[in-house]
Structure formats: structure tokens, C-alpha cells
Scaffold this motif. Structure first.
Motif: not given
Length: 316
Positions: A115-122
Motif C-alpha cells: 500500500p501507498d497509505l494505511i489509515i488507522i485509529s484507536g
């Protein structure tokens, strides 16, 4: 004869060497002719990450961010398909890579995607370092202590990465106007409220600055109890507590309706003989909120707008 043969061999070697040099030179020129990819440095709660603008292969673990990208018309490559909000059901399609679950990412599948970008949260923050080794990773979970500021910052980060500033500005303005109208209505009503989460036969309460505290902090409802403990899972309470506090509004989120293996049944659980004695029940103000928006995907451009609408309808 030997001399002529030697000279011939030397010419062959020189010709081969020249061809090789020419081929190598041509390769370098092609590489240098490719334009450099533009990047942006994203500051987030877990650090700073350099991200390629308009990334093509995006893995999204935060459903609030997925909600926003969906509103903006940005395509993604992978999501955790174990628990997808109903209104984002299209992301369960096989055209999207299954990135695992919210708490157990499929590292192999994500790595193969490159991937070019991974978006995460808590729910994934403890895995930030490990995910960062696979691809540029940013944290975009909403900060409940400063909900609207955090929500706005996250939306603007997505706008910057995906060149969607005009679209984000429009969406934010619409929500701001709706919130102002709602807040004015709440202020005129001067009513108290209690927010509870129903979960497998138990209930927990949430107050200001909590996971669902936007109802108090932003919409303006007076908390029926200003001393509710702030925690991710809420303060465990009894039905006697609800009867004693006697709120004008009782906002209910049914966790069982949206988690894998959960059993929806908040109404049957909550509307017992004790709760029926409250003003909320007597006046028809027990409000069952959509857990997809409130529990799974809070902080999105779509979800926050819908949250405002739900509470607004409860006031009518």
C-alpha cells in the motif's frame, strides 16, 4: 593472420562494450525523465508521516475515515471486512482486499498489496510501528476531548492528501450550520440527557468529553450527571441509577446491533419497570441512536452529519 584475427576480436569487444554503455545510459535517461511524486508530511497523534499525494493503494481501518473518503469519491484498496457499517456495505465486495478485522489486521494480505497509505485509529494504534514497516501509516481517530476540532483536522488532512479541499470545505460548512441550528434548539429546551451503551445485558454511561460526549460538548445537552467517569468502555451503571438520575432524554447505543456475533436487544433491555418511571420514557424521549454512525464510524463526513440529524429529530 594472427594479427588480423586479434584486431578483429578487439573490434568486436569494443562494439559490445559501446552497445552496453549506450543501453545503460538510455535506462538512466528514462528514469530521470519520470516526474517525482509530490508528497505531504502529515502530523498526527502518533508522529509525522510523509505521504504520497493522491495515493492509489489505500488501506483504511478507521471507518470514520472510510466514511469521509466515500463522501469525497476517493477509491480505496482494502478495508477490514469483518465488521463493516451497513451504509458502507459496498466495501464488503471482493474487489476490495480484506484487511482482516479492526483488532487483528491481516498483515500478509496488506503486505502483498504494497500500500501507498494505511489509515488507522484507536483500535490499531498499538500496531502503528508494525504497519509503518509495510507502508506510510497515519492515525486519524477522532479525539473526543476536542471532537469538532479533531474531526475538522482529520477532514482537512484527507483534503490535502487527495486534493479535495473544496469538497471538504462544503461538507464541513453544511455540518457546522446544522450543528448551530441544533444547538440553538437544545439551548431553548433546557433539558438534561444521559447517554448509555447497551452491551450483552449490561449498560454503561458516557458523559462530557467521552466517546459519545458530542451530545453534551457540541450539541449542548446538559448532562444529568456531571461526574460520569470518562473511559472507552464507559462507566458501568445500574437501572436504579437511571431511575434515580431521571433524565429528560435517554440516548441509547446498541453495541450488539453492529459487532460480529452481537445480539441486538437494547429496547427490551432498557425499557424495564425502573426506566419506565423516568421522564425520558414518559415523554417518549428514549432515543435509539444508529450504532453504525455512533459506535463504528464516528468522526466521518457522513456519520457526523447523520448524528446531528438523529438528535435533531429527537427534539421534534
Amino acid at each position: 593472420m594472427r594479427r588480423r584475427l586479434g584486431m578483429l576480436l578487439m573490434l568486436v569487444v569494443v562494439a559490445v562494450f559501446a552497445a552496453a554503455c549506450g543501453g545503460a545510459s538510455g535506462g538512466k535517461e528514462e528514469t530521470s525523465a519520470e516526474p517525482d511524486q509530490e508528497t505531504v508530511v502529515v502530523k498526527h497523534r502518533l508522529g509525522e508521516t510523509e505521504v504520497v499525494k493522491n495515493p492509489q493503494k489505500v488501506v483504511v481501518f478507521d471507518f470514520g475515515a472510510l466514511d469521509s473518503l466515500d463522501r469525497l469519491g476517493v477509491e480505496v484498496a482494502a478495508v477490514p471486512q469483518a465488521t463493516v457499517p451497513a451504509y458502507l456495505k459496498k466495501y464488503e465486495d471482493s474487489k476490495y482486499v480484506n484487511a482482516g478485522s479492526l483488532k487483528e489486521p491481516d498483515f500478509e494480505a496488506i503486505s502483498e498489496l504494497d500500500p501507498d497509505l494505511i489509515i488507522i485509529s484507536g483500535r490499531q494504534q498499538d500496531l502503528y510501528e508494525e504497519l509503518s514497516k509495510i507502508g506510510a501509516t497515519i492515525f486519524l481517530g477522532v479525539d473526543t476531548n476536542r471532537y469538532m476540532e479533531s474531526y475538522t483536522e482529520n477532514a482537512n488532512i484527507l483534503a490535502q492528501i487527495f486534493d479535495k479541499q473544496a469538497e471538504v470545505d462544503t461538507a464541513l460548512t453544511e455540518v457546522e450550520e446544522a450543528i448551530k441550528e441544533l444547538h440553538d434548539q437544545v439551548a431553548d429546551s433546557d433539558k438534561t440527557a444521559l447517554i448509555i451503551l447497551a452491551n450483552e445485558g449490561n449498560v454503561s454511561a458516557y458523559g462530557p468529553a467521552s466517546r459519545f460526549g458530542i451530545i453534551h460538548d457540541v450539541f449542548g445537552f446538559t448532562p444529568v450527571d456531571s461526574k460520569i467517569e470518562v473511559s472507552t468502555h464507559g462507566q458501568s451503571i445500574s437501572f436504579e441509577y437511571i431511575a434515580e438520575k431521571n433524565p429528560d432524554y435517554l440516548f441509547v447505543i446498541d453495541r450488539g446491533a453492529v459487532v460480529a456475533g452481537g445480539t441486538p436487544g437494547a429496547k427490551q433491555l432498557v425499557e424495564n419497570e425502573l426506566v419506565k418511571k423516568t421522564k425520558a420514557y414518559e415523554n417518549g424521549k428514549i432515543v435509539y441512536l444508529d450504532a453504525d454512525y455512533w459506535y463504528l464510524s464516528g468522526g466521518g463526513l457522513i456519520s457526523v452529519a447523520e448524528m446531528v440529524k438523529e438528535v435533531g429529530v429527537a427534539l421534534d
